[in-house]
Design a protein around this motif. Structure first.
Motif, mmCIF file in Angstrom:
data_model
loop_
_atom_site.group_PDB
_atom_site.id
_atom_site.type_symbol
_atom_site.label_atom_id
_atom_site.label_comp_id
_atom_site.label_asym_id
_atom_site.label_seq_id
_atom_site.Cartn_x
_atom_site.Cartn_y
_atom_site.Cartn_z
ATOM 1 N N PRO A 5 0.804 -1.158 -0.022
ATOM 2 C CA PRO A 5 0.187 -0.057 -0.071
ATOM 3 C C PRO A 5 0.882 1.379 -0.051
ATOM 4 C CG PRO A 5 -0.826 -1.572 1.639
ATOM 5 C CD PRO A 5 0.403 -1.959 0.997
ATOM 6 N N GLY A 6 0.502 2.023 -0.797
ATOM 7 C CA GLY A 6 1.195 3.497 -0.783
ATOM 8 C C GLY A 6 2.314 3.655 -1.936
ATOM 9 N N GLU A 7 2.776 2.321 -2.386
ATOM 10 C CA GLU A 7 3.751 2.253 -3.531
ATOM 11 C C GLU A 7 3.388 2.403 -4.843
ATOM 12 O OE1 GLU A 7 7.316 -0.453 -2.692
ATOM 13 O OE2 GLU A 7 5.449 -1.901 -2.638
ATOM 14 N N ASP A 8 1.796 2.495 -4.920
ATOM 15 C CA ASP A 8 1.262 2.823 -6.239
ATOM 16 C C ASP A 8 0.983 4.341 -6.376
ATOM 17 O OD1 ASP A 8 -0.615 2.799 -4.440
ATOM 18 O OD2 ASP A 8 -2.155 1.991 -5.472
ATOM 19 N N ARG A 9 1.304 4.896 -5.413
ATOM 20 C CA ARG A 9 1.230 6.365 -5.288
ATOM 21 C C ARG A 9 2.383 6.851 -5.927
ATOM 22 N NH1 ARG A 9 -1.151 7.334 0.638
ATOM 23 N NH2 ARG A 9 -2.743 5.671 0.483
ATOM 24 N N HIS A 10 2.309 8.094 -6.668
ATOM 25 C CA HIS A 10 3.582 8.684 -7.481
ATOM 26 C C HIS A 10 4.040 9.662 -6.217
ATOM 27 C CE1 HIS A 10 3.492 6.741 -11.219
ATOM 28 N NE2 HIS A 10 1.891 6.935 -11.165
ATOM 29 N N LEU A 11 5.365 9.830 -6.260
ATOM 30 C CA LEU A 11 5.919 10.871 -5.342
ATOM 31 C C LEU A 11 6.195 12.094 -6.059
ATOM 32 C CD1 LEU A 11 8.503 8.883 -3.320
ATOM 33 C CD2 LEU A 11 6.230 9.305 -2.789
ATOM 34 N N ASP A 12 5.996 13.118 -5.597
ATOM 35 C CA ASP A 12 6.139 14.539 -6.319
ATOM 36 C C ASP A 12 7.918 14.742 -6.466
ATOM 37 O OD1 ASP A 12 7.082 15.858 -4.028
ATOM 38 O OD2 ASP A 12 5.016 16.667 -3.645
ATOM 39 N N ALA A 13 8.329 15.753 -7.150
ATOM 40 C CA ALA A 13 9.782 15.909 -7.220
ATOM 41 C C ALA A 13 10.661 16.019 -5.492
ATOM 42 C CB ALA A 13 10.376 17.242 -7.861
ATOM 43 N N ASP A 14 9.918 16.808 -4.756
ATOM 44 C CA ASP A 14 10.507 16.953 -3.527
ATOM 45 C C ASP A 14 10.426 15.712 -2.822
ATOM 46 O OD1 ASP A 14 10.998 19.737 -3.978
ATOM 47 O OD2 ASP A 14 8.965 20.435 -2.949
ATOM 48 N N GLN A 15 9.390 14.940 -2.893
ATOM 49 C CA GLN A 15 9.401 13.511 -2.169
ATOM 50 C C GLN A 15 10.404 12.741 -2.684
ATOM 51 O OE1 GLN A 15 5.306 12.920 -3.015
ATOM 52 N NE2 GLN A 15 4.769 13.128 -0.626
ATOM 53 N N ALA A 16 10.581 12.729 -4.136
ATOM 54 C CA ALA A 16 11.513 12.041 -4.825
ATOM 55 C C ALA A 16 12.836 12.244 -4.263
ATOM 56 C CB ALA A 16 11.437 12.005 -6.286
ATOM 57 N N ASP A 17 13.250 13.476 -4.284
ATOM 58 C CA ASP A 17 14.479 14.036 -3.652
ATOM 59 C C ASP A 17 14.757 13.377 -2.286
ATOM 60 O OD1 ASP A 17 14.980 15.170 -6.124
ATOM 61 O OD2 ASP A 17 14.398 17.056 -5.357
ATOM 62 N N GLU A 18 13.835 13.434 -1.547
ATOM 63 C CA GLU A 18 13.782 13.084 0.024
ATOM 64 C C GLU A 18 13.959 11.501 -0.113
ATOM 65 O OE1 GLU A 18 13.525 13.430 4.121
ATOM 66 O OE2 GLU A 18 14.058 14.793 2.897
#
Length: 128
Positions: A5-18
């Protein structure tokens, strides 16, 4: 690997950097190649939390409680095995040390299961 659960949600650029920073920290904390499963679990948890899936914490707590109960059950069974298979005074096969090596615990743990006192010698550097 199954999708959590949660892995199918896309991360935004800031979240991806984090997540990239967290992945670096995880790799530094568990650098041993044999710890790949720990790194994967930690990274999956980080990704799920960044995606807003806070249920992961409760899931991990439940898993930890189950593991602790399994640990207690196995240690109880090993204690019984020690009581029934260790030959008092034996050296080599049948000894406390051999049993400890076979099951992956230290000899003092086995002695505790047998109701014997801790006979560890104090360290030379131990203060009194």
């Amino acid at each position: 690997m199954t999708t959590q659960p949660g892995e199918d949600r896309h991360l935004d650029a800031d979240q991806a950097d984090e997540l990239a920073r967290i992945a670096h920290d995880i790799a530094a904390h568990w650098p041993d190649p044999d710890d790949h499963h720990i790194r994967e679990a930690a990274l999956t948890t980080a990704r799920r939390l960044l995606a807003g899936d806070t249920a992961v914490v409760a899931e991990l707590a439940a898993e930890l409680a189950a593991v602790r109960e399994a640990d207690r059950r196995v240690k109880g069974a090993l204690r019984q095995a020690a009581l029934m298979t260790i030959v008092p005074g034996a050296r080599g096969a049948g000894s406390e040390l051999a049993f400890a090596g076979q099951v992956g615990v230290n000899r003092l743990t086995v002695r505790g299961w047998l109701g014997k006192p801790n006979t560890a010698k104090p360290s030379r550097n131990a203060s009194t």
